[in-house]
Write a protein that holds these residues in place. Structure first.
Motif, mmCIF file in Angstrom:
data_model
loop_
_atom_site.group_PDB
_atom_site.id
_atom_site.type_symbol
_atom_site.label_atom_id
_atom_site.label_comp_id
_atom_site.label_asym_id
_atom_site.label_seq_id
_atom_site.Cartn_x
_atom_site.Cartn_y
_atom_site.Cartn_z
ATOM 1 N N ALA A 8 2.143 -6.354 0.711
ATOM 2 C CA ALA A 8 1.981 -4.991 1.217
ATOM 3 C C ALA A 8 2.051 -3.984 0.072
ATOM 4 C CB ALA A 8 3.049 -4.681 2.259
ATOM 5 N N ASP A 61 2.674 -1.003 6.541
ATOM 6 C CA ASP A 61 1.324 -0.952 7.122
ATOM 7 C C ASP A 61 0.454 0.118 6.447
ATOM 8 O OD1 ASP A 61 2.523 1.343 8.051
ATOM 9 O OD2 ASP A 61 2.125 0.942 10.175
ATOM 10 N N THR A 63 1.038 3.269 6.179
ATOM 11 C CA THR A 63 1.182 4.587 6.770
ATOM 12 C C THR A 63 2.046 5.453 5.859
ATOM 13 O OG1 THR A 63 1.070 3.662 8.997
ATOM 14 C CG2 THR A 63 2.040 5.853 8.779
#
Length: 72
Positions: A8, A61, A63
């Motif tokens: 990530a 994610d 965001t």
């Protein structure tokens, strides 16, 4: 951090690179991972904690939870 979090982080950094000067991580000195929030914190503090900007916070994610910005 485990492999999921590292992957990530790579994705967040790659996305931020494409944004150039409009990205939220330019000027970062350190990167912290907050396990509770499942987010990366990009600190822009230097010289033992002197900060002119609050850190950017980006979730696993990708965001943007906090774009960061000037403190003054």
């Amino acid at each position: 951090m485990g492999s999921k979090e590292l992957q990530a982080l790579i994705e967040v950094l790659q996305e931020q690179l494409t944004q150039g000067l409009e990205g939220h991580v330019l000027g970062t000195w350190t990167i912290h991972y907050d396990k509770e929030r499942q987010a990366f914190q990009f600190d822009k503090c230097e010289n033992d904690g002197y900060c002119e900007e609050r850190p950017s916070v980006i979730g696993l994610d990708r965001t943007v939870l906090d774009p960061g910005g000037p403190l003054f």
